[in-house]
Design a protein around this motif. Sequence first.
Motif, short mmCIF file in Angstrom:
data_model
loop_
_atom_site.label_atom_id
_atom_site.label_comp_id
_atom_site.label_asym_id
_atom_site.label_seq_id
_atom_site.Cartn_x
_atom_site.Cartn_y
_atom_site.Cartn_z
N TRP A 321 0.83 -1.20 0.00
CA TRP A 321 0.00 0.00 0.00
C TRP A 321 0.87 1.26 0.00
O TRP A 321 0.56 2.24 -0.70
N ILE A 322 1.94 1.26 0.78
CA ILE A 322 2.83 2.42 0.84
C ILE A 322 3.45 2.69 -0.53
O ILE A 322 3.55 3.84 -0.97
N GLU A 323 3.84 1.63 -1.22
CA GLU A 323 4.43 1.80 -2.54
C GLU A 323 3.43 2.40 -3.53
O GLU A 323 3.76 3.32 -4.29
N GLN A 324 2.21 1.92 -3.53
CA GLN A 324 1.20 2.47 -4.43
C GLN A 324 0.82 3.90 -4.06
O GLN A 324 0.59 4.74 -4.93
N TYR A 325 0.78 4.19 -2.77
CA TYR A 325 0.45 5.55 -2.35
C TYR A 325 1.53 6.54 -2.78
O TYR A 325 1.22 7.64 -3.26
N LEU A 326 2.79 6.18 -2.61
CA LEU A 326 3.88 7.09 -3.00
C LEU A 326 3.97 7.25 -4.51
O LEU A 326 4.48 8.26 -5.00
N SER A 327 3.51 6.27 -5.27
CA SER A 327 3.48 6.44 -6.72
C SER A 327 2.43 7.48 -7.13
O SER A 327 2.58 8.13 -8.16
N HIS A 328 1.37 7.65 -6.33
CA HIS A 328 0.37 8.68 -6.59
C HIS A 328 0.77 10.02 -6.01
O HIS A 328 0.45 11.07 -6.57
N PHE A 329 1.44 10.00 -4.89
CA PHE A 329 1.77 11.23 -4.16
C PHE A 329 3.19 11.09 -3.61
O PHE A 329 3.40 10.57 -2.52
N THR A 330 4.15 11.55 -4.37
CA THR A 330 5.57 11.36 -4.03
C THR A 330 5.94 12.06 -2.73
O THR A 330 6.73 11.53 -1.93
N ALA A 331 5.38 13.24 -2.50
CA ALA A 331 5.72 14.00 -1.31
C ALA A 331 5.16 13.39 -0.03
O ALA A 331 5.45 13.87 1.07
N GLY A 332 4.35 12.34 -0.15
CA GLY A 332 3.73 11.74 1.02
C GLY A 332 4.68 10.94 1.90
O GLY A 332 4.30 10.53 2.99
N SER A 333 5.91 10.72 1.44
CA SER A 333 6.85 9.95 2.25
C SER A 333 7.22 10.66 3.54
O SER A 333 7.61 10.01 4.52
N SER A 334 7.09 11.97 3.58
CA SER A 334 7.44 12.73 4.78
C SER A 334 6.37 12.67 5.85
O SER A 334 6.56 13.23 6.93
N GLN A 335 5.25 12.02 5.59
CA GLN A 335 4.16 11.96 6.56
C GLN A 335 3.77 10.52 6.92
O GLN A 335 2.68 10.27 7.42
N ILE A 336 4.69 9.56 6.70
CA ILE A 336 4.40 8.15 6.98
C ILE A 336 5.28 7.67 8.13
O ILE A 336 6.51 7.79 8.08
N VAL A 337 4.63 7.13 9.17
CA VAL A 337 5.31 6.44 10.26
C VAL A 337 4.99 4.96 10.14
O VAL A 337 3.81 4.59 10.06
N TRP A 338 6.01 4.13 10.13
CA TRP A 338 5.83 2.69 9.91
C TRP A 338 6.09 1.96 11.21
O TRP A 338 7.23 1.80 11.63
N TRP A 339 5.03 1.52 11.85
CA TRP A 339 5.13 0.78 13.12
C TRP A 339 5.18 -0.71 12.80
O TRP A 339 4.16 -1.36 12.63
N ILE A 340 6.37 -1.26 12.74
CA ILE A 340 6.57 -2.66 12.32
C ILE A 340 6.47 -3.57 13.53
O ILE A 340 7.17 -3.37 14.53
N MET A 341 5.63 -4.60 13.43
CA MET A 341 5.37 -5.49 14.56
C MET A 341 5.73 -6.94 14.27
O MET A 341 5.27 -7.84 14.96
N GLU A 342 6.54 -7.18 13.24
CA GLU A 342 6.98 -8.54 12.91
C GLU A 342 8.50 -8.63 13.06
O GLU A 342 9.21 -7.63 12.99
N ASN A 343 8.97 -9.87 13.20
CA ASN A 343 10.41 -10.07 13.42
C ASN A 343 10.92 -11.30 12.68
O ASN A 343 11.76 -12.02 13.20
N ARG A 344 10.41 -11.51 11.48
CA ARG A 344 10.90 -12.63 10.67
C ARG A 344 11.49 -12.10 9.37
O ARG A 344 11.07 -11.06 8.84
N ARG A 345 12.44 -12.83 8.82
CA ARG A 345 13.17 -12.37 7.64
C ARG A 345 12.26 -12.24 6.42
O ARG A 345 12.46 -11.36 5.57
N GLU A 346 11.25 -13.06 6.34
CA GLU A 346 10.34 -12.98 5.19
C GLU A 346 9.61 -11.63 5.15
O GLU A 346 9.36 -11.09 4.07
#
Length: 734
Positions: A321-346
Motif C-alpha cells: 500500500w505504501i508503494e502504491q500511495y507514494l506512486s500517486h503522491f511522491t511528497a507523502g513519504s514525509s508523513q508516513i510512520v511505519w510501526w513494524i510489529m513482525e520479526n521474521r526475515r520474510e
Amino acid sequence: MSESNNRGDLQVNVVRQSSLRPSGTLKSTLSGRSTPRGSPSFRRLHSSRTPRREARTNLSHFQWIRGNRLVFWLILITLWAYLGFFFQSKWAHNDNKEGFVGYQSKSGFGISDADQDQHSNTDKSVNVSLASNASSEIKSTANLKKFVEVSLAKKPNRVSSRRRKSKRSTIERSRAKQKPVVQQQSSDLEEEIPRRNTSYGLIVGPFGKTEDSILGWSAEKRSGTCDRKGEFSRIVWSRSFVLILHELSMTGSPLSMMELATELLSCGATVSVVVLSKKGGLMGELSRRGIKVLKDKAELSYKTAMKADLVIAGSAVCASWIEQYLSHFTAGSSQIVWWIMENRREYFDRSKHMLNRVKMLVFLSDSQSKQWLAWCEEEHVQLSSQPMMVPLSVNDELAFVAGIPCSLNTPSFSVEKMLEKRRLLRNAVREEMGLAANHMLVISLSSINPGKGQLLLLESALLTVEQIISLENNTSNGLIEKKIMSGITVGQGHSTMDGRKHSRSLFQRVKRHGRSADRFHRTNGSDVTPDELKRKKLKLADVLHSSKYRNNVTHSDDNKIRKMLPNNEERPEQTLTVLIGSIGSKSNKVLYIKGILRFLSQHSALSKLVLWTPATTRVASLYAAADVYVINAQGLGETFGRVTIEAMAFGLPVLGTDAGGTKEIVEHNVTGLLHPVGRQGIQVLSQNLQFLLKNPSEREKMGMRGRSKIEDKFLKIHMYKRFAKVLIKCMKIK
C-alpha cells in the motif's frame, strides 16, 4: 382656481409621501394646522407610530451586529466550532447508541462475541444454511425472470426494447453479485476446522456474559478515555490521521492499531482506517467504537491520506500500500510512520525496498530493532532517520478488571472492589470449565501455527504427566508396599491371624490413598502440600517396618498409623490442565491444527487434560481463571508479546522461550521461567511446569513481581508518552 388646484395637488403629494413613510409625524405645510385627531387620515397615519418605534429600539442591537459583518462572522464561526467540538466529543466517547451511518459492519466481515457464545453451530448447519440461502436466491431470480417474460409477452407494444434490455441486465448483474458471495463463503469453510467438541475435545468460552454479570461493567459502555493533560492529547487534538491495518484478526498488531485509533478519537483527533484484508472478526468492534473504515483501499484511501497530518502503517505487510500511495503522491513519504510489529526475515524481504522511503520506523522491542538494523546493513538499506521504540501496553479495560489503577476507576468501581470481583470471576469461570482448586490451569492464547509452538507445549505437558505418575508409582507407593510386605512376612510366627487381618486392612487403606494422590480429577481443597504428603508416606512406612509392628500391633501404634493416614479433608497433589486458544482465528494454520489433533488422539490421557477456547476479545475472564501462562514462540522468538504483559498484569507467572522480546519482559526466576526454543526446550519446559505444579507459593510470588513490573513500565500511560515523542519528530508541532 389655479391656486386651489395647485394646493390640492400639493396636498395629494403630501398624503402619498406620508403613506410611504408612516412612522414619522405629519403636519400641514400650508396652513400650519395639524390634522384633526378624530379624522380618518389621522388615525391611519398615526396608528402604528409607537409600536414601530419600540420595535426599532428592541432590534437595534441585532441591526448593529448585522451591519458589522466582521463581528457577525466571528460569532457564526464560534458557534460552528463549539458545535463541532460538542458532537466530536460525543462521538469520541461513543455516546451515539445507533452507530454511524455508513460505518456499520456487514454480516460477513466479522464475528461478534455474541456470535461466539453460540459456538455449538457446526459446519453442517452452516453449509445447509448457505445452500438454502443460495437456492432461495436462485428461485427468487427465476421467479423474477418469469414474471418479466410474462409481462413482456402480454404487452409487447408498450414495452420498448431498451427497457427489456435494462431489465435483463439488472437480473444478470444480480446473479453475478450473488454467486461470488456463496462461492467465497464456501471456500472459507473448506479451509476451517469445524468448531465441534468431537474434533477438539472440550471447548469452553467465551465468557463475555459471565464477565458482564459479575463485574457489573462492560467495555462496550466505555471505549477510550484520553488523558487531557498529557502531551499526547495536546499534540493530536484536531489533527487528522490515517491508520493502515493489514488485517482484522484478533492478534497483536490489529488489536494494537484499533486501540490506537480509539485513543486518537477520544483525544479529539479525526481518524480514518484503511483495511487491506477484511479477514478476521474485528470489523464489528471497529464499528462499535465509532472508527471510520474507508470502503476503498485504493483511490479513496490515497486521497484521504494526502489530506491527513500523519499516516501510521501497523505492519510490514503494508509495504504494498505504501508503494502504491507514494506512486500517486511522491511528497507523502514525509508523513508516513511505519510501526513494524513482525520479526521474521520474510517480512523484511517483502518490505526492504520501502524502508528508506518513509519518515520513520518504529519497533516494539530492542531485540527486534537490532535485528532489523542488522538486516538493513546486510542489504545496504540506508534509513532516512533513526528508528524509535514504542513497546505495547496493557489497555485500560484489562487493567481495570485486573485491579490495577487506571482511568476507568470510579468510587463505585474502586481498585479494592475490582480485586474482589476478579476473585469472584475466577471462581465462576473455573466452575464453568469444571476445574477444582487443585487444578493448575496453564493457558496459551494466540493464533495456532508452528511459530507459536502449541504442539511442543503439549509434548512438554505429556512428559510432565508421565513423569509425575511414574515418580509417584516408583517412589511413594513402591516404597510403602515393600516395607509393609516385609513387616508382615518377617514375623517369625509371632503375628496372630487378627494381626495379619488388621495389617492387611491398613495396607489396603494406604494403597487407596496412594492411588487417589495420583488421579487427575476434582477433589476438595485443603492446605496440605505435596511435600507434606510424601513425608507422611515415608514416616508411615518406617512405623510399619519397626520391630514393634513386626511382632505385635499395640493400641498406641494403631493410633499413630491412623493419624498419619490422610483423611477426606486433605488435598491430593496439584493436577495439570492446559487451555489452548484461539479456535477460529484467521491466522491459524489448518494443517498444523490437524497435526495437534492427531497427536492428542494418540495420547488419550493427555487429551482429557486439554481444553480449547474460541478467538475473542473478551480475554479478561481467561486470565482471571488461569494459574500460569506459556508463550512458546519459536524461531527468533516473539517480537514483543502483548499477551505476555496482559498475563503478568493478572499476576500470572510466565513460561517463555529465551528469545526475542520475551526475554526482555520475563526475568528468569523472578517473574517467570525461560526455556530454549525448538525441541531441546521440551524437556526444560516440562521441568518448569513440574516446578510450578509442586510449588504454588512460588507461582504466587513470581506473579506478584510480574504485576509490579507491569505497573511500572507497561501501562497505557507509558506507551503514549513514548508515542508522543514519535509524533513530535514526525509532525509539524507549533
